[in-house]
Design a protein around this motif. Structure first.
Motif, PDB file in Angstrom:
ATOM      1  N   ASP A   7      38.010  59.693  35.321  1.00  0.00           N
ATOM      2  CA  ASP A   7      37.837  60.983  34.282  1.00  0.00           C
ATOM      3  C   ASP A   7      36.585  61.831  34.709  1.00  0.00           C
ATOM      4  O   ASP A   7      36.798  63.043  34.278  1.00  0.00           O
ATOM      5  N   GLU A   8      35.620  61.235  34.980  1.00  0.00           N
ATOM      6  CA  GLU A   8      34.395  62.020  35.058  1.00  0.00           C
ATOM      7  C   GLU A   8      34.375  62.906  36.155  1.00  0.00           C
ATOM      8  O   GLU A   8      34.015  64.128  36.329  1.00  0.00           O
ATOM      9  N   GLU A   9      35.314  62.332  37.287  1.00  0.00           N
ATOM     10  CA  GLU A   9      35.503  63.470  38.258  1.00  0.00           C
ATOM     11  C   GLU A   9      36.796  64.268  38.181  1.00  0.00           C
ATOM     12  O   GLU A   9      37.110  64.930  39.210  1.00  0.00           O
ATOM     13  N   SER A  10      37.360  64.389  36.891  1.00  0.00           N
ATOM     14  CA  SER A  10      38.527  65.033  36.579  1.00  0.00           C
ATOM     15  C   SER A  10      39.544  64.941  37.604  1.00  0.00           C
ATOM     16  O   SER A  10      40.434  65.949  38.043  1.00  0.00           O
ATOM     17  N   LEU A  11      39.981  63.598  37.900  1.00  0.00           N
ATOM     18  CA  LEU A  11      41.022  63.208  38.761  1.00  0.00           C
ATOM     19  C   LEU A  11      42.113  62.475  38.148  1.00  0.00           C
ATOM     20  O   LEU A  11      43.072  62.481  39.012  1.00  0.00           O
ATOM     21  N   THR A  12      42.107  62.180  36.866  1.00  0.00           N
ATOM     22  CA  THR A  12      43.218  61.509  36.288  1.00  0.00           C
ATOM     23  C   THR A  12      44.307  61.983  36.492  1.00  0.00           C
ATOM     24  O   THR A  12      45.465  61.263  36.844  1.00  0.00           O
ATOM     25  N   ASP A  13      44.532  63.474  36.191  1.00  0.00           N
ATOM     26  CA  ASP A  13      45.836  64.199  36.505  1.00  0.00           C
ATOM     27  C   ASP A  13      46.422  64.025  37.933  1.00  0.00           C
ATOM     28  O   ASP A  13      47.776  64.162  38.002  1.00  0.00           O
ATOM     29  N   GLU A  14      45.702  63.968  38.823  1.00  0.00           N
ATOM     30  CA  GLU A  14      46.094  64.194  40.169  1.00  0.00           C
ATOM     31  C   GLU A  14      46.473  62.568  40.694  1.00  0.00           C
ATOM     32  O   GLU A  14      47.100  62.469  41.796  1.00  0.00           O
ATOM     33  N   VAL A  15      46.201  61.449  39.848  1.00  0.00           N
ATOM     34  CA  VAL A  15      46.465  60.259  40.494  1.00  0.00           C
ATOM     35  C   VAL A  15      48.351  59.870  40.505  1.00  0.00           C
ATOM     36  O   VAL A  15      48.738  60.130  39.332  1.00  0.00           O
ATOM     37  N   GLU A  16      48.690  59.492  41.690  1.00  0.00           N
ATOM     38  CA  GLU A  16      50.052  59.068  41.338  1.00  0.00           C
ATOM     39  C   GLU A  16      50.342  57.709  42.071  1.00  0.00           C
ATOM     40  O   GLU A  16      51.410  57.292  41.755  1.00  0.00           O
ATOM     41  N   GLN A  17      49.551  56.711  42.165  1.00  0.00           N
ATOM     42  CA  GLN A  17      49.537  55.389  42.460  1.00  0.00           C
ATOM     43  C   GLN A  17      47.990  54.793  42.278  1.00  0.00           C
ATOM     44  O   GLN A  17      47.307  55.502  42.741  1.00  0.00           O
ATOM     45  N   VAL A  18      48.081  53.372  41.868  1.00  0.00           N
ATOM     46  CA  VAL A  18      47.001  52.885  41.758  1.00  0.00           C
ATOM     47  C   VAL A  18      47.251  51.353  42.429  1.00  0.00           C
ATOM     48  O   VAL A  18      48.190  50.811  41.817  1.00  0.00           O
ATOM     49  N   GLN A  19      46.394  51.069  43.031  1.00  0.00           N
ATOM     50  CA  GLN A  19      46.490  49.477  43.714  1.00  0.00           C
ATOM     51  C   GLN A  19      45.314  48.770  43.304  1.00  0.00           C
ATOM     52  O   GLN A  19      44.155  49.529  43.388  1.00  0.00           O
ATOM     53  N   ILE A  20      45.334  47.546  42.888  1.00  0.00           N
ATOM     54  CA  ILE A  20      44.117  46.512  42.888  1.00  0.00           C
ATOM     55  C   ILE A  20      44.050  45.530  43.845  1.00  0.00           C
ATOM     56  O   ILE A  20      45.116  44.724  44.044  1.00  0.00           O
ATOM     57  N   HIS A  21      42.986  45.122  44.493  1.00  0.00           N
ATOM     58  CA  HIS A  21      42.800  44.143  45.482  1.00  0.00           C
ATOM     59  C   HIS A  21      41.892  43.381  45.075  1.00  0.00           C
ATOM     60  O   HIS A  21      40.862  43.653  44.581  1.00  0.00           O
ATOM     61  N   LEU A  22      42.320  42.052  44.992  1.00  0.00           N
ATOM     62  CA  LEU A  22      41.667  40.889  44.552  1.00  0.00           C
ATOM     63  C   LEU A  22      41.114  40.240  45.605  1.00  0.00           C
ATOM     64  O   LEU A  22      41.778  39.493  46.564  1.00  0.00           O
ATOM     65  N   TYR A  23      39.693  39.569  45.616  1.00  0.00           N
ATOM     66  CA  TYR A  23      39.210  38.908  46.803  1.00  0.00           C
ATOM     67  C   TYR A  23      38.607  37.285  46.285  1.00  0.00           C
ATOM     68  O   TYR A  23      38.267  37.549  45.169  1.00  0.00           O
ATOM     69  N   GLY A  24      38.436  36.638  47.426  1.00  0.00           N
ATOM     70  CA  GLY A  24      37.618  35.252  46.887  1.00  0.00           C
ATOM     71  C   GLY A  24      38.072  34.632  45.776  1.00  0.00           C
ATOM     72  O   GLY A  24      39.455  34.324  45.403  1.00  0.00           O
ATOM     73  N   SER A  25      37.399  34.212  44.923  1.00  0.00           N
ATOM     74  CA  SER A  25      37.783  33.567  43.706  1.00  0.00           C
ATOM     75  C   SER A  25      38.718  34.061  42.761  1.00  0.00           C
ATOM     76  O   SER A  25      39.693  33.472  42.282  1.00  0.00           O
ATOM     77  N   LEU A  26      38.536  35.437  42.601  1.00  0.00           N
ATOM     78  CA  LEU A  26      39.652  36.148  41.875  1.00  0.00           C
ATOM     79  C   LEU A  26      40.927  36.186  42.351  1.00  0.00           C
ATOM     80  O   LEU A  26      41.906  36.054  41.606  1.00  0.00           O
ATOM     81  N   ALA A  27      41.052  35.932  44.074  1.00  0.00           N
ATOM     82  CA  ALA A  27      42.292  35.916  44.415  1.00  0.00           C
ATOM     83  C   ALA A  27      42.827  34.339  44.187  1.00  0.00           C
ATOM     84  O   ALA A  27      44.177  34.138  43.747  1.00  0.00           O
ATOM     85  N   LYS A  28      41.919  33.508  44.428  1.00  0.00           N
ATOM     86  CA  LYS A  28      42.623  31.999  44.718  1.00  0.00           C
ATOM     87  C   LYS A  28      42.874  31.417  43.339  1.00  0.00           C
ATOM     88  O   LYS A  28      43.620  30.514  43.010  1.00  0.00           O
ATOM     89  N   THR A  29      42.177  32.017  42.136  1.00  0.00           N
ATOM     90  CA  THR A  29      42.712  31.356  40.884  1.00  0.00           C
ATOM     91  C   THR A  29      43.080  32.505  39.871  1.00  0.00           C
ATOM     92  O   THR A  29      42.796  32.586  38.893  1.00  0.00           O
ATOM     93  N   GLY A  30      43.364  33.739  40.395  1.00  0.00           N
ATOM     94  CA  GLY A  30      43.640  34.837  39.644  1.00  0.00           C
ATOM     95  C   GLY A  30      44.698  34.668  38.769  1.00  0.00           C
ATOM     96  O   GLY A  30      44.683  35.158  37.339  1.00  0.00           O
ATOM     97  N   LYS A  31      45.750  34.111  39.198  1.00  0.00           N
ATOM     98  CA  LYS A  31      47.104  34.117  38.331  1.00  0.00           C
ATOM     99  C   LYS A  31      46.795  33.147  37.298  1.00  0.00           C
ATOM    100  O   LYS A  31      47.037  33.417  36.127  1.00  0.00           O
ATOM    101  N   GLY A  32      46.289  31.801  37.472  1.00  0.00           N
ATOM    102  CA  GLY A  32      45.971  31.024  36.466  1.00  0.00           C
ATOM    103  C   GLY A  32      44.881  31.512  35.734  1.00  0.00           C
ATOM    104  O   GLY A  32      45.031  31.069  34.362  1.00  0.00           O
ATOM    105  N   HIS A  33      44.021  32.331  35.860  1.00  0.00           N
ATOM    106  CA  HIS A  33      42.931  32.975  34.914  1.00  0.00           C
ATOM    107  C   HIS A  33      43.528  34.218  34.288  1.00  0.00           C
ATOM    108  O   HIS A  33      42.735  34.954  33.582  1.00  0.00           O
TER     109      HIS A  33
END
Length: 475
Positions: free
Chosen positions: A38-64
């Motif tokens: 929003d601060e960079e006025s880019l929201t309207d230009e976004v067509e895809q978002v990806q989220i990458h989880l690493y370490g503990s967030l990946a290993k126990t991410g689904k359970g949490h």
């Protein structure tokens, strides 16, 4: 470099379970990423978002519920205000429609299986709880931000100045227990009064008090709801809720119709040790069963340890006397300051320090708060905090199936009972003759955290997590 400044409401936060570091933190990180767009006025230009989880967030991410949290954050939902009974329908809709609302402003295509990526074998060096957001724009460019969920719902970025946007002129700056005690000696103020004076640097006193009483209401609602909800916890372990059955058995048919009449029914059972012990355990179980079910809880200082402080506060309220607003405020202020000291000097992240950083810290917080409310001196309050943590040192975090259920829920009962015991010991102790200080314990906890094998730090790679044979469904 500016010193870290932590408010009561940084340590005690209203939110959604099951994990502060794996649910609340990633949720907040998603909101920060949206603000950047929003601060960079880019929201309207976004067509895809990806989220990458690493370490503990990946290993126990689904359970949490990390995947659920980041999706809800991107979708524009807030953990404080979202109706908890709408979480599952919202996620189901995103999965079925394969679309998500970018901050509630723009709908884009989104696939849970493709756009949330679990990097199970990769960790980033700054902190085990790392996640990266990528926004791909219609211009062909991409925006990327990496955040770290460092425990208790706190989120930071590498090389980010701690609290750089929230620096205030505190009347009593505190980094450790010795500085806190020094201010108490010089002013004659209690620990909670020192805390409340500091809070005025952020907001008016009436607003601080109102927010703290709101926190107590959420805690009471959570305990009451957990004591009256039956069923099986989500996630595939088939853990049956126990608080409701224990509540019924302990009350043995006594009539009540609301929270206050429920408390009176509990009191009518007497004050013997076994009765009190059962109820303290019931209170703690109730909160963490709610937490495991994506219920509304207060992070104190984490979600996995959210049951300890409410259990001890209700122990004081139910079995000592009807506490007034002032006692609630002083209890919570003292507890929060102890949590703050541990965060500054060690960690409140299980991914960094094991469960000593969660149950251990919460038990220390509760012991200190109870001691002040029972009339202990400032030095006895700190002694209680030290005793409680001393006997949690080295506690591992080994959640079975990556879920905040086993052994997490029962550990809250242990933390609460240890807090009460630590308080009683401290009230019978001459602090001038103690050998171990709270500062010693904070330092030792951090050293222990650094020495602890990573498989015992919220990865489900060691301990109970690998010794209990399970066949969990994909979720």
């Amino acid at each position: 470099m500016e010193k870290e400044q932590i408010s009561v409401f940084d340590i005690l936060k209203i939110g959604v379970g099951p994990s502060s570091s794996h649910t609340l933190g990633p949720w907040r990180a998603a909101q920060r990423f949206l603000r950047r767009l929003d601060e960079e006025s880019l929201t309207d230009e976004v067509e895809q978002v990806q989220i990458h989880l690493y370490g503990s967030l990946a290993k126990t991410g689904k359970g949490h519920g990390t995947d659920i949290a980041v999706a809800l954050g991107i979708n524009g939902d807030d953990p404080v205000t979202i109706e908890v009974n709408m979480i599952n329908p919202t996620i189901d809709s995103i999965k079925i429609d394969k679309k998500i609302s970018l901050g509630g402003k723009k709908e884009i295509a989104f696939s849970f299986s493709d756009d949330i990526v679990f990097h199970f074998t990769e960790s980033l060096p700054f902190h085990p709880n790392a996640l990266t957001f990528q926004a791909f724009l219609t211009t062909g460019k991409a925006i990327s931000e990496t955040y770290y969920s460092v425990g208790g719902g706190f989120v930071t970025q590498e090389n980010e100045e701690i609290g750089q946007d929230n620096q205030v002129d505190l009347p009593f700056p505190i980094d450790n227990a010795n500085e806190l005690l020094g201010w108490c000696i010089r002013t004659g103020l209690s620990i909670s009064d020192i805390v409340l004076e500091n809070e005025t640097a952020w907001r008016e006193e009436k607003d601080t008090r109102a927010q703290m009483l709101r926190i107590f209401e959420v805690m009471k609602d959570c305990v009451y709801r957990g004591c009256h909800t039956e069923g099986v916890l989500p996630g595939g372990l088939s853990v049956v809720r126990r608080a409701s059955k224990l509540n019924k058995r302990l009350l043995n048919g006594k009539f009540y119709h609301d929270y206050q009449s429920w408390v009176e029914a509990i009191r009518s059972g007497g004050n013997d040790f076994k009765h009190i012990l059962d109820w303290v355990s019931c209170f703690a179980l109730a909160v963490n069963e709610e937490n495991a079910s994506f219920g509304r809880v207060v992070t104190a200082p984490t979600n996995g340890a959210a049951g300890v402080i409410p259990a001890v506060l209700l122990y004081f309220s139910v079995f000592h006397h009807d506490i007034d607003d002032e006692e609630v405020i002083h209890f919570l202020a003292t507890a929060a300051e102890i949590g703050s000291i541990f965060k500054k000097g060690s960690t409140i992240s299980a991914a960094m320090g094991g469960c000593q950083a969660e149950i251990g810290v919460s038990s220390s917080m509760a012991a200190a708060a109870l001691t002040e409310c029972l009339g202990g001196t400032q030095a006895q309050v700190l002694t209680a905090a030290e005793i409680a943590m001393e006997h949690h040192l080295g506690l591992t975090c080994d959640p079975i199936g990556g879920l905040v259920q086993i052994p997490c829920i029962e550990r809250n009962t242990m933390g609460a009972i240890k807090a009460i015991t630590a308080s009683q010991l401290a009230l019978r102790t001459d602090p001038d003759k103690t050998i171990v200080s709270l500062n010693n314990v904070v330092k030792t906890m951090w050293q222990t955290a650094q020495d602890m094998n990573s498989k015992y730090k919220e990865t489900s790679d060691g301990g109970l997590a690998i010794n209990i044979p399970l066949s969990l469904p994909e979720c």
